[in-house]
Design a protein around this motif. Structure first.
Motif, PDB file in Angstrom:
ATOM      1  N   LEU A 457       5.718   4.841  47.962  1.00  0.00           N
ATOM      2  CA  LEU A 457       6.682   5.458  48.875  1.00  0.00           C
ATOM      3  C   LEU A 457       8.081   5.183  48.354  1.00  0.00           C
ATOM      4  O   LEU A 457       8.399   4.060  47.954  1.00  0.00           O
ATOM      5  CB  LEU A 457       6.524   4.856  50.282  1.00  0.00           C
ATOM      6  N   HIS A 458       8.891   6.212  48.328  1.00  0.00           N
ATOM      7  CA  HIS A 458      10.299   6.043  47.948  1.00  0.00           C
ATOM      8  C   HIS A 458      11.161   6.644  49.049  1.00  0.00           C
ATOM      9  O   HIS A 458      10.905   7.753  49.521  1.00  0.00           O
ATOM     10  CB  HIS A 458      10.597   6.743  46.623  1.00  0.00           C
ATOM     11  N   SER A 459      12.180   5.889  49.471  1.00  0.00           N
ATOM     12  CA  SER A 459      13.080   6.355  50.527  1.00  0.00           C
ATOM     13  C   SER A 459      14.495   6.479  49.996  1.00  0.00           C
ATOM     14  O   SER A 459      14.963   5.621  49.232  1.00  0.00           O
ATOM     15  CB  SER A 459      13.069   5.376  51.709  1.00  0.00           C
ATOM     16  N   ILE A 460      15.175   7.524  50.417  1.00  0.00           N
ATOM     17  CA  ILE A 460      16.599   7.698  50.120  1.00  0.00           C
ATOM     18  C   ILE A 460      17.347   7.602  51.436  1.00  0.00           C
ATOM     19  O   ILE A 460      17.092   8.378  52.365  1.00  0.00           O
ATOM     20  CB  ILE A 460      16.880   9.059  49.456  1.00  0.00           C
ATOM     21  N   GLY A 467      25.037  12.564  55.807  1.00  0.00           N
ATOM     22  CA  GLY A 467      23.708  12.198  55.330  1.00  0.00           C
ATOM     23  C   GLY A 467      22.633  13.074  55.927  1.00  0.00           C
ATOM     24  O   GLY A 467      21.710  13.514  55.230  1.00  0.00           O
ATOM     25  N   ALA A 468      22.745  13.342  57.232  1.00  0.00           N
ATOM     26  CA  ALA A 468      21.757  14.207  57.898  1.00  0.00           C
ATOM     27  C   ALA A 468      21.765  15.604  57.296  1.00  0.00           C
ATOM     28  O   ALA A 468      20.707  16.229  57.120  1.00  0.00           O
ATOM     29  CB  ALA A 468      22.047  14.262  59.399  1.00  0.00           C
ATOM     30  N   ARG A 534       9.134  13.864  53.995  1.00  0.00           N
ATOM     31  CA  ARG A 534       9.463  13.951  55.421  1.00  0.00           C
ATOM     32  C   ARG A 534      10.707  13.130  55.731  1.00  0.00           C
ATOM     33  O   ARG A 534      10.850  12.002  55.250  1.00  0.00           O
ATOM     34  CB  ARG A 534       8.306  13.464  56.302  1.00  0.00           C
ATOM     35  N   PRO A 535      11.606  13.670  56.528  1.00  0.00           N
ATOM     36  CA  PRO A 535      12.711  12.858  57.036  1.00  0.00           C
ATOM     37  C   PRO A 535      12.167  11.859  58.053  1.00  0.00           C
ATOM     38  O   PRO A 535      11.283  12.183  58.851  1.00  0.00           O
ATOM     39  CB  PRO A 535      13.630  13.882  57.708  1.00  0.00           C
ATOM     40  N   SER A 536      12.677  10.630  58.036  1.00  0.00           N
ATOM     41  CA  SER A 536      12.250   9.627  59.002  1.00  0.00           C
ATOM     42  C   SER A 536      12.665  10.044  60.408  1.00  0.00           C
ATOM     43  O   SER A 536      13.736  10.614  60.613  1.00  0.00           O
ATOM     44  CB  SER A 536      12.867   8.268  58.665  1.00  0.00           C
ATOM     45  N   GLY A 537      11.809   9.743  61.372  1.00  0.00           N
ATOM     46  CA  GLY A 537      12.151  10.022  62.770  1.00  0.00           C
ATOM     47  C   GLY A 537      12.973   8.929  63.410  1.00  0.00           C
ATOM     48  O   GLY A 537      13.484   9.096  64.523  1.00  0.00           O
ATOM     49  N   THR A 538      13.125   7.786  62.737  1.00  0.00           N
ATOM     50  CA  THR A 538      13.799   6.647  63.357  1.00  0.00           C
ATOM     51  C   THR A 538      14.928   6.056  62.517  1.00  0.00           C
ATOM     52  O   THR A 538      15.686   5.227  63.002  1.00  0.00           O
ATOM     53  CB  THR A 538      12.783   5.518  63.633  1.00  0.00           C
ATOM     54  N   PRO A 540      17.942   6.870  59.088  1.00  0.00           N
ATOM     55  CA  PRO A 540      18.614   7.937  58.315  1.00  0.00           C
ATOM     56  C   PRO A 540      18.090   8.001  56.886  1.00  0.00           C
ATOM     57  O   PRO A 540      18.792   7.713  55.924  1.00  0.00           O
ATOM     58  CB  PRO A 540      20.087   7.496  58.368  1.00  0.00           C
ATOM     59  N   LYS A 541      16.831   8.384  56.752  1.00  0.00           N
ATOM     60  CA  LYS A 541      16.170   8.377  55.445  1.00  0.00           C
ATOM     61  C   LYS A 541      15.348   9.640  55.247  1.00  0.00           C
ATOM     62  O   LYS A 541      14.835  10.215  56.212  1.00  0.00           O
ATOM     63  CB  LYS A 541      15.224   7.173  55.313  1.00  0.00           C
ATOM     64  N   ILE A 542      15.196  10.046  53.990  1.00  0.00           N
ATOM     65  CA  ILE A 542      14.168  11.011  53.627  1.00  0.00           C
ATOM     66  C   ILE A 542      13.143  10.248  52.799  1.00  0.00           C
ATOM     67  O   ILE A 542      13.500   9.503  51.881  1.00  0.00           O
ATOM     68  CB  ILE A 542      14.734  12.227  52.859  1.00  0.00           C
ATOM     69  N   LYS A 543      11.881  10.408  53.134  1.00  0.00           N
ATOM     70  CA  LYS A 543      10.824   9.634  52.499  1.00  0.00           C
ATOM     71  C   LYS A 543       9.938  10.548  51.652  1.00  0.00           C
ATOM     72  O   LYS A 543       9.570  11.645  52.089  1.00  0.00           O
ATOM     73  CB  LYS A 543       9.968   8.931  53.556  1.00  0.00           C
ATOM     74  N   SER A 544       9.621  10.073  50.456  1.00  0.00           N
ATOM     75  CA  SER A 544       8.666  10.783  49.602  1.00  0.00           C
ATOM     76  C   SER A 544       7.462   9.880  49.357  1.00  0.00           C
ATOM     77  O   SER A 544       7.615   8.737  48.924  1.00  0.00           O
ATOM     78  CB  SER A 544       9.325  11.195  48.281  1.00  0.00           C
ATOM     79  N   TYR A 545       6.287  10.396  49.662  1.00  0.00           N
ATOM     80  CA  TYR A 545       5.028   9.661  49.539  1.00  0.00           C
ATOM     81  C   TYR A 545       4.245  10.229  48.356  1.00  0.00           C
ATOM     82  O   TYR A 545       4.281  11.437  48.098  1.00  0.00           O
ATOM     83  CB  TYR A 545       4.177   9.822  50.802  1.00  0.00           C
TER      84      TYR A 545
END
Length: 572
Positions: A457-460, A467-468, A534-538, A540-545
């Motif tokens: 998993l990588h998060s930005i 950012g949003a 997917r953008p995180s729901g909780t 300020p991140k976009i996550k790539s799995y």
């Protein structure tokens, strides 16, 4: 209303809480900070809202909490029977303002004549889920920001089944919250008044004890495993959170005799002062546990996040050090252990429930026991929803997990439960110790049998309004120009959950998806590989799995790195 008008409304409000008035005075000349505090309202993500503490509509404070409770109260009035007497169960964790937010919740409910069942002191999230069901409450509220940094807090809503609210219910509650025109004017009742009127019920150890009785039911230790109970050495850290008492009592009633608590992290601390982040997903959280483990030669290290819905485990690596298992690895080990000890009848009707970003190794393990796998969107609320559906069918919930260290074994809770997971992790360690193996060696046995499934998993992190916008632009770019190849692998299909469609690239055909709408894109590649955004729901991140599978660890690692590099370049 532009943000400047909202800021003026707050700053000129005569009875504004003094600490918020002082904060706004200090920020008077910082336009960027004020804009971020007022440019929007906190929104519901994964089951509730979460944000930075402070003054403003985009912050967690007594007024945003009151507004959320007001919307929930109106929703209950319109949709739930006997809601006043059944009431709302309320729990809170060790964060700043958590007890105060619990009190404000009770005050708003009291103004509506709704009873509040509030725990006498901090408690884990899974106990709140259990309490809703045990007390037959109409809803539940958990004040927590889970594993977020100290400056955060949050507000999670649970339905009468004890699960996080699913999308349809969330939308209805959000609609009622949106109707609250002025968060500063929400009516509240004094605590002493609601206490006198019988609208404030303080929950004590009776619910703890009922939960612990249920906790016994998930145990299924063999005689050989029980022989290891006085030999297995366990180091446990609650990471300054809520799990200390329940985990120790749970392990004690199972018979574990050598449980060593990391003293520096035993007491609740809203600063989480001994860790960079109170998150068992991050290896630095285990630093003190590893030091203590080295001193006593511990077999297994267990750590929970502050609200005790996530569990991390580290085990001896055979080289004198400890390795932290990933959420996928630990979940797959527990799944195998649970299914190996399940009855034939349970296996015949049983189901594994996992999220779309959780390892496909779980599906392979479940299939080897004749158990079907059901996929859900990311978020344990969807797993809880499936368990509820099973009550009207002949299907049986056997295990549920997600890659982010969330697990559930017994369905007397309807959210991920680190206390349950801690029991099974230690029981499983005793089982494999009786076979002469560590958990790491047991994992290798599963890899040899099912394939070397590896994930990452990588998060930005992109904070604030800008950012949003950047996160939204990234998702739009992937939809508009989907990559045809990643890591040297051809993209075979694209599932876009915002449109609920699957596009098969080879045949240029589309299928309808049955899972709910969500801003998620999953790419299916050759060789059983996949990538999901997917953008995180909780946060300020976009996550790539990422997920891959091959015949060896080396080849899987190589493929995983290629995938990560290619997608990283694509998103730049």
């Amino acid at each position: 209303m532009v943000w400047q008008d909202t800021y003026k409304k707050w700053s000129t409000f005569k009875t504004l809480d003094p600490k918020y008035k002082e904060e706004l005075t200090k920020l008077a000349d910082d336009e960027a900070a004020l804009e971020d505090a007022f440019y929007k309202e906190l929104t519901f993500g994964t089951g509730g809202m979460r944000g930075v503490l402070g003054a403003g509509t985009n912050r967690m404070n007594i007024y945003t909490v009151r507004k959320a409770v007001e919307g929930l109260a109106v929703y209950m009035e319109n949709n739930i029977s006997d809601y006043k007497d059944r009431g709302v169960a309320v729990a809170y964790d060790s964060r700043y303002m958590s007890p105060e937010f619990a009190d404000e919740t009770a005050r708003v409910l009291g103004a509506h004549g709704i009873r509040a069942h509030v725990f006498e002191s901090l408690r884990p999230t899974p106990l709140l889920s259990f309490a809703v069901r045990h007390l037959k409450a109409a809803a539940g509220i958990m004040i927590t920001a889970s594993h977020n940094p100290p400056e955060y807090n949050g507000f999670k809503v649970y339905n009468e089944d004890g699960g996080q609210i699913p999308p349809e219910q969330a939308e209805a509650i959000i609609a009622e919250i949106a109707k609250v025109e002025n968060e500063l004017a929400v009516e509240v009742e004094e605590l002493e008044t609601i206490r006198t009127n019988g609208l404030l019920h303080v929950i004590g150890e009776d619910v703890d004890n009922a939960y612990l009785q249920q906790l016994k039911t998930i145990s299924n230790m063999s005689d050989s495993a029980k022989e290891q109970l006085d030999k297995l050495q366990i180091v446990f850290t609650p990471l300054h959170g809520t799990s200390h008492d329940l985990v120790l009592r749970g392990l004690d009633q199972l018979g574990f005799q050598n449980v060593h608590v990391v003293k520096e992290q035993a007491q609740p601390d809203p600063e989480f002062s001994t860790v960079e982040s109170p998150n068992p997903e991050e290896h630095q959280a285990f630093t003190l546990a590893m030091e203590q483990g080295q001193e006593i030669g511990a077999d297994v290290l267990i750590g929970t996040d502050p609200d005790a819905d996530r569990l991390g485990v580290a085990v001896q690596d055979g080289k004198g050090a400890y390795q932290v298992l990933t959420g996928n690895q630990l979940g797959t080990l527990m799944l195998d252990y649970v299914l190996a000890n399940a009855s034939e009848d349970d296996l015949r009707n049983g189901k594994l429930v996992k999220t779309i970003v959780t390892t496909e190794m779980g599906r392979a393990v479940a299939a080897s026991y004749g158990v079907d796998t059901i996929d859900t969107l990311t978020g344990f609320k969807y797993i809880g929803e499936k368990i509820k559906q099973f009550e009207t069918t002949d299907e049986k919930f056997l295990f549920g997990y997600e890659e982010s260290y969330g697990y559930l074994i017994g369905d007397f809770v309807r959210d991920k439960d680190a206390v349950q997971a801690a029991m099974i992790a230690c029981e499983m360690a005793a089982h494999w110790r009786a076979q002469g193996k560590t958990l790491l060696e047991a994992l290798h046995v599963l890899y040899e049998k099912h394939g070397f499934f590896l994930e990452d998993l990588h998060s930005i992190t992109l904070k604030g309004k800008d950012g949003a916008a950047k996160i939204a632009a990234m998702m739009d770019a992937v939809r508009a120009d989907t990559p045809q190849e990643l890591g040297g692998l051809k993209v075979l299909a694209v599932e876009d959950y915002s449109t609920q469609t699957r596009h098969n690239l080879d045949s240029d055909t589309e299928e309808q998806l049955t899972l709910p709408k969500e801003n998620v894109i999953k790419l299916f590649l050759e060789k059983d590989s996949w990538v999901c955004l997917r953008p995180s729901g909780t946060e300020p991140k976009i996550k790539s799995y990422y997920g891959v599978n091959s015949a060896s660890r080396e080849s899987s690692l190589e493929l995983l790195e290629k995938l990560k590099a290619d997608l990283g370049n694509y998103l730049q």
